[in-house]
Design a protein around this motif. Structure first.
Motif, PDB file in Angstrom:
ATOM      1  N   LYS A  24      38.295  60.613  19.940  1.00  0.00           N
ATOM      2  CA  LYS A  24      38.645  59.157  19.730  1.00  0.00           C
ATOM      3  C   LYS A  24      39.554  59.365  20.886  1.00  0.00           C
ATOM      4  O   LYS A  24      39.407  58.240  21.724  1.00  0.00           O
ATOM      5  CB  LYS A  24      39.449  58.906  18.066  1.00  0.00           C
ATOM      6  CG  LYS A  24      40.129  57.916  18.625  1.00  0.00           C
ATOM      7  CD  LYS A  24      41.390  57.346  17.635  1.00  0.00           C
ATOM      8  CE  LYS A  24      41.692  56.034  17.002  1.00  0.00           C
ATOM      9  NZ  LYS A  24      41.701  55.252  18.812  1.00  0.00           N
ATOM     10  N   ASP A  28      38.658  56.695  24.149  1.00  0.00           N
ATOM     11  CA  ASP A  28      39.880  55.775  24.365  1.00  0.00           C
ATOM     12  C   ASP A  28      40.518  55.967  25.738  1.00  0.00           C
ATOM     13  O   ASP A  28      40.492  54.888  26.360  1.00  0.00           O
ATOM     14  CB  ASP A  28      41.156  56.388  24.118  1.00  0.00           C
ATOM     15  CG  ASP A  28      41.004  55.407  22.353  1.00  0.00           C
ATOM     16  OD1 ASP A  28      40.531  54.566  22.146  1.00  0.00           O
ATOM     17  OD2 ASP A  28      42.114  56.205  21.059  1.00  0.00           O
ATOM     18  N   ARG A  55      30.732  54.848  16.029  1.00  0.00           N
ATOM     19  CA  ARG A  55      31.296  53.840  15.870  1.00  0.00           C
ATOM     20  C   ARG A  55      32.226  53.659  17.057  1.00  0.00           C
ATOM     21  O   ARG A  55      32.570  52.790  17.259  1.00  0.00           O
ATOM     22  CB  ARG A  55      32.003  54.014  14.463  1.00  0.00           C
ATOM     23  CG  ARG A  55      32.807  52.777  14.542  1.00  0.00           C
ATOM     24  CD  ARG A  55      33.165  53.145  13.001  1.00  0.00           C
ATOM     25  NE  ARG A  55      34.005  53.519  11.989  1.00  0.00           N
ATOM     26  CZ  ARG A  55      33.453  54.862  11.672  1.00  0.00           C
ATOM     27  NH1 ARG A  55      32.315  54.886  11.516  1.00  0.00           N
ATOM     28  NH2 ARG A  55      34.613  55.184  11.226  1.00  0.00           N
ATOM     29  N   LEU A  56      33.429  54.993  17.206  1.00  0.00           N
ATOM     30  CA  LEU A  56      33.813  55.071  18.245  1.00  0.00           C
ATOM     31  C   LEU A  56      33.572  54.507  19.884  1.00  0.00           C
ATOM     32  O   LEU A  56      34.307  53.726  20.390  1.00  0.00           O
ATOM     33  CB  LEU A  56      34.336  56.103  18.123  1.00  0.00           C
ATOM     34  CG  LEU A  56      35.328  56.499  17.284  1.00  0.00           C
ATOM     35  CD1 LEU A  56      36.290  58.340  17.841  1.00  0.00           C
ATOM     36  CD2 LEU A  56      36.703  55.760  17.321  1.00  0.00           C
ATOM     37  N   GLN A  58      30.436  52.682  20.215  1.00  0.00           N
ATOM     38  CA  GLN A  58      30.263  51.237  20.315  1.00  0.00           C
ATOM     39  C   GLN A  58      31.318  50.391  20.373  1.00  0.00           C
ATOM     40  O   GLN A  58      30.972  49.461  20.961  1.00  0.00           O
ATOM     41  CB  GLN A  58      29.140  51.819  19.110  1.00  0.00           C
ATOM     42  CG  GLN A  58      27.673  52.022  18.758  1.00  0.00           C
ATOM     43  CD  GLN A  58      27.106  51.868  17.621  1.00  0.00           C
ATOM     44  OE1 GLN A  58      27.676  51.147  16.571  1.00  0.00           O
ATOM     45  NE2 GLN A  58      25.191  51.407  17.575  1.00  0.00           N
ATOM     46  N   ASP A  59      32.324  50.328  19.762  1.00  0.00           N
ATOM     47  CA  ASP A  59      33.488  49.634  19.812  1.00  0.00           C
ATOM     48  C   ASP A  59      34.111  49.474  20.411  1.00  0.00           C
ATOM     49  O   ASP A  59      34.651  48.406  21.527  1.00  0.00           O
ATOM     50  CB  ASP A  59      34.745  50.293  18.695  1.00  0.00           C
ATOM     51  CG  ASP A  59      34.148  49.658  17.288  1.00  0.00           C
ATOM     52  OD1 ASP A  59      33.076  49.399  16.318  1.00  0.00           O
ATOM     53  OD2 ASP A  59      34.839  50.767  16.132  1.00  0.00           O
ATOM     54  N   ALA A  60      34.213  50.674  21.525  1.00  0.00           N
ATOM     55  CA  ALA A  60      34.706  50.815  22.619  1.00  0.00           C
ATOM     56  C   ALA A  60      33.737  50.639  24.026  1.00  0.00           C
ATOM     57  O   ALA A  60      33.871  50.465  25.347  1.00  0.00           O
ATOM     58  CB  ALA A  60      34.757  52.301  23.296  1.00  0.00           C
ATOM     59  N   GLY A  61      32.720  49.740  23.882  1.00  0.00           N
ATOM     60  CA  GLY A  61      31.531  49.499  24.803  1.00  0.00           C
ATOM     61  C   GLY A  61      31.045  50.660  25.724  1.00  0.00           C
ATOM     62  O   GLY A  61      30.296  50.391  26.747  1.00  0.00           O
TER      63      GLY A  61
END
Length: 276
Positions: A24, A28, A55-56, A58-61
């Motif tokens: 993460k 980030d 998922r991490l 993908q969510d961050a692009g």
């Protein structure tokens, strides 16, 4: 000579460069810095969980440039070799789930003094996992390591060896990963980069630097620009050979690991633009 980069569209943070960051934190950190790619390590994926890692990102692009590592094929017994094959199959599944097109293979050392036999085991191991990798949509990238690691990490120590082994398979199945730290010294380097590019075998390009004196055999890589490697010349060579994919910054260095991650990423971006 290739022109300096004007943006970081191809820049990838290899997780080992910020080794103290968990998944993460690394994702980030890339998002904060605008770094569009991340190269994941299996231990970091295991700690976070495969689904959570996917998922991490993908969510961050973020896009996953590769997964490290498969390989380590040589072993003393048939049972141990089978365990290595099974682990490589799991690595292929992980790469596919993460959307990484390439599984990096660090091929492994000999289990005894028979280095030729170990190289044969590497070739046999790759041949055994190729069909499954293709079924999963993952390419296998053989990464030759510097010869000083032959006794500990890989019996594949030149780009020529790696390309010759890859050519036993179709170009869309097996290729090579060019890591500047491992191959910069090779007098045949540019010939072999061109040879690997003849049928599109180059699947990755990793950058760092060779600093003198080297502080540690393993943890001695430098940030780009701090050492001897002709980074831009090598980047130009792999591009002329057809590789225009992500460029991973992969640095094993305790001092860099002890530096705050955001500071490392900021320096990485600056040096990438200045020296790559």
């Amino acid at each position: 000579m290739a022109q300096p980069f004007q943006n970081i569209d191809r820049l990838s943070l290899n997780q080992i460069t910020t080794n103290r960051w968990n998944m993460k934190e690394a994702v980030d950190g890339c998002a904060r810095a605008g770094v569009p790619w991340i190269a994941m390590w299996r231990d970091k994926v295991a700690d976070a969980g495969l689904a959570a890692s996917k998922r991490l990102a993908q969510d961050a692009g973020l896009r996953v440039s590769s997964l490290c590592r498969g390989g380590y094929f040589p072993a003393a017994t048939a049972a141990e070799r089978r365990e290595r094959i099974d682990d490589n199959r799991r690595a292929i599944e992980e790469a596919a789930e993460l959307g990484a097109e390439v599984l990096v293979l660090v091929c492994g050392p000999a289990a005894d003094r028979d280095i030729d036999g170990a190289r044969a085991q590497v070739a046999d191991g790759i041949a055994e996992i190729v069909p499954y990798a293709q079924q999963c949509g993952v390419k296998l990238g053989i990464e030759p390591l510097h010869p000083m690691y032959a006794g500990q990490r890989s019996v594949i120590v030149t780009l020529e060896q790696a390309t010759t082994m890859a050519r036993r398979h179709a170009a869309h199945e097996v290729g090579v990963v060019v890591d500047v730290f491992h191959v910069w010294w090779d007098p045949n380097l540019y010939r072999e980069i061109a040879r690997a590019g003849e049928d599109g075998r180059i699947l990755g390009f990793h950058v760092s630097d060779w600093i003198v004196p080297m502080p540690d055999m393993l943890l001695g890589r430098g940030m780009m620009g701090d050492g001897l490697i002709e980074l831009r010349r090598m980047r130009e060579a792999v591009e002329q050979a057809g590789y225009t994919g992500p460029i991973e910054v992969e640095i094993f260095n305790q001092a860099i690991w002890d530096t705050p991650g955001d500071e490392v990423v900021a320096t990485m971006k600056q040096r990438y633009l200045e020296h790559c």
